[in-house]
Scaffold this motif. Structure first.
Motif, mmCIF file in Angstrom:
data_model
loop_
_atom_site.group_PDB
_atom_site.id
_atom_site.type_symbol
_atom_site.label_atom_id
_atom_site.label_comp_id
_atom_site.label_asym_id
_atom_site.label_seq_id
_atom_site.Cartn_x
_atom_site.Cartn_y
_atom_site.Cartn_z
ATOM 1 N N TYR A 1 0.981 -1.124 0.028
ATOM 2 C CA TYR A 1 0.148 -0.044 0.025
ATOM 3 C C TYR A 1 0.958 1.356 -0.042
ATOM 4 O O TYR A 1 2.035 1.475 0.577
ATOM 5 N N ILE B 1 -0.465 -1.175 -9.603
ATOM 6 C CA ILE B 1 -1.533 -1.652 -9.169
ATOM 7 C C ILE B 1 -2.249 -2.155 -10.486
ATOM 8 O O ILE B 1 -2.769 -3.404 -10.323
ATOM 9 N N THR C 1 -1.251 -3.116 -3.958
ATOM 10 C CA THR C 1 -2.853 -3.497 -3.812
ATOM 11 C C THR C 1 -3.367 -2.112 -3.924
ATOM 12 O O THR C 1 -4.509 -2.094 -4.492
ATOM 13 N N ALA C 2 -3.008 -1.135 -3.179
ATOM 14 C CA ALA C 2 -3.667 0.182 -3.312
ATOM 15 C C ALA C 2 -3.072 1.286 -3.013
ATOM 16 O O ALA C 2 -1.695 1.458 -2.359
ATOM 17 N N SER D 1 -7.612 1.038 -6.566
ATOM 18 C CA SER D 1 -7.158 -0.451 -6.142
ATOM 19 C C SER D 1 -7.497 -1.256 -7.522
ATOM 20 O O SER D 1 -7.823 -0.609 -8.649
ATOM 21 N N ALA D 2 -7.368 -2.352 -7.367
ATOM 22 C CA ALA D 2 -7.578 -3.299 -8.552
ATOM 23 C C ALA D 2 -8.821 -3.038 -8.942
ATOM 24 O O ALA D 2 -9.378 -3.163 -10.257
ATOM 25 N N VAL E 1 -8.886 0.595 -10.995
ATOM 26 C CA VAL E 1 -7.801 1.166 -11.535
ATOM 27 C C VAL E 1 -8.008 1.579 -13.362
ATOM 28 O O VAL E 1 -7.846 2.451 -13.700
#
Length: 315
Positions: free
Chosen positions: A239, A251, A257-258, A298-299, A302
């Motif tokens: 992160y 990401i 992750t974020a 995040s994923a 994104v």
């Protein structure tokens, strides 16, 4: 012929001197950066310069390279040069007392990016804790109540200091998350992030529970990612904060992750656009914060974020 040549030369000299004088008459805006080549600092400076140009100001940037003494000297230098205003980037107001005093004596307003309001500071934005909150909350939710966390901190800058304090406050409610803290340097944050990650990974092998690395801004976390990739570790969540282009790319590719995207270009632009109002008000000005909300990336979002903000990835 000689007299005509002399006359032309004199005219050229007058035109040149007039042009130099006009250039010198431009109000000077001084910017003191904690790390002028760091991605988020670059975006803020870009926005500040754009606003300065629209106002007809000359913008000068001094890189204090993470050193508060250099930041104080830079602000004093701008005060001596008769700057119309000074922007302090990230150094806490408590660390730039000598610079603030010199600016106050010269009647020059100082605003901060992430340095907080206090002393003679007229305005601030880019405050660290509010921007970091969505990332910290997501990280805690992802980890659960039993986990190990490596926190990469930096205490010279007010932004990271506040983000670390917020992290401590949130984690106090989750005693099952064991925290290891290491402070990185400026310059040297990429290398430090990688080095501290290597040491931490050695004592936290794969399969040893929920693991995460948090950087008080993106770059130390990105340094840690290099160690994770070299060791083939895919079990550690990562992160960051600020949402620089490398973080967003990581990401997108599944390595981070974020992060929380900080529209630092807008922050720089908005702050400089506020300065004429501060200058005009003089002693009647009331210090205030002019924050720009962060966006959690995040994923999950994104791709949509990149489509909406292609400029955030340098495209």
């Amino acid at each position: 012929m000689t007299r005509m040549t002399f006359g032309i030369s004199l005219l050229a000299s007058l035109v040149l001197s007039t042009g130099v004088a006009a250039a010198q008459e431009k109000p000077l805006l001084g910017i003191v950066s904690i790390a002028a080549t760091e991605a988020n600092n670059v975006r803020y400076i870009t926005g500040a310069k754009a606003a300065g140009e629209e106002l007809g100001w000359e913008v000068s940037v001094i890189d204090a390279a993470g050193n508060a003494d250099q930041a104080n000297a830079a602000i004093q230098n701008f005060a001596q040069r008769g700057a119309v205003a000074v922007v302090d980037m990230v150094f806490p107001y408590s660390s730039i007392g000598a610079g603030l005093e010199a600016a106050k004596t010269a009647g020059i307003p100082v605003v901060t990016w992430g340095g907080g309001i206090g002393g003679a500071v007229s305005a601030t934005n880019g405050s660290g804790a509010p921007i970091a909150l969505p990332v910290i909350e997501k990280m805690v939710a992802d980890l659960g109540e039993n986990a190990s966390l490596l926190a990469l901190t930096y205490r010279t800058g007010e932004v990271c200091r506040n983000r670390e304090a917020l992290l401590d406050e949130v984690l106090a409610k989750h005693p099952g998350i064991k925290v290891t803290k290491n402070e990185v340097r400026i310059p040297g944050y990429f290398e430090d992030g990688a080095q501290y990650a290597n040491a931490w990974l050695a004592s936290n092998p794969a399969g040893d529970g929920n693991l995460a690395i948090w950087g008080c801004w993106d770059d130390p976390a990105i340094g840690a990612i290099s160690s994770l990739r070299q060791q083939g570790r895919t079990d550690v969540k990562v992160y960051g904060v600020n949402g620089n282009a490398q973080a967003i790319e990581n990401i997108k590719n599944g390595h981070m992750t974020a992060t929380a995207w900080e529209d630092s270009r807008k922050e720089g632009y908005d702050m400089v656009k506020l300065l004429p109002e501060i200058i005009k008000a003089k002693a009647d000005w009331q210090p205030k914060a002019v924050e720009v909300p962060a966006v959690l990336i995040s994923a999950d979002n994104v791709a949509a974020f990149i489509a909406e903000h292609p400029e955030a990835t340098g495209n």
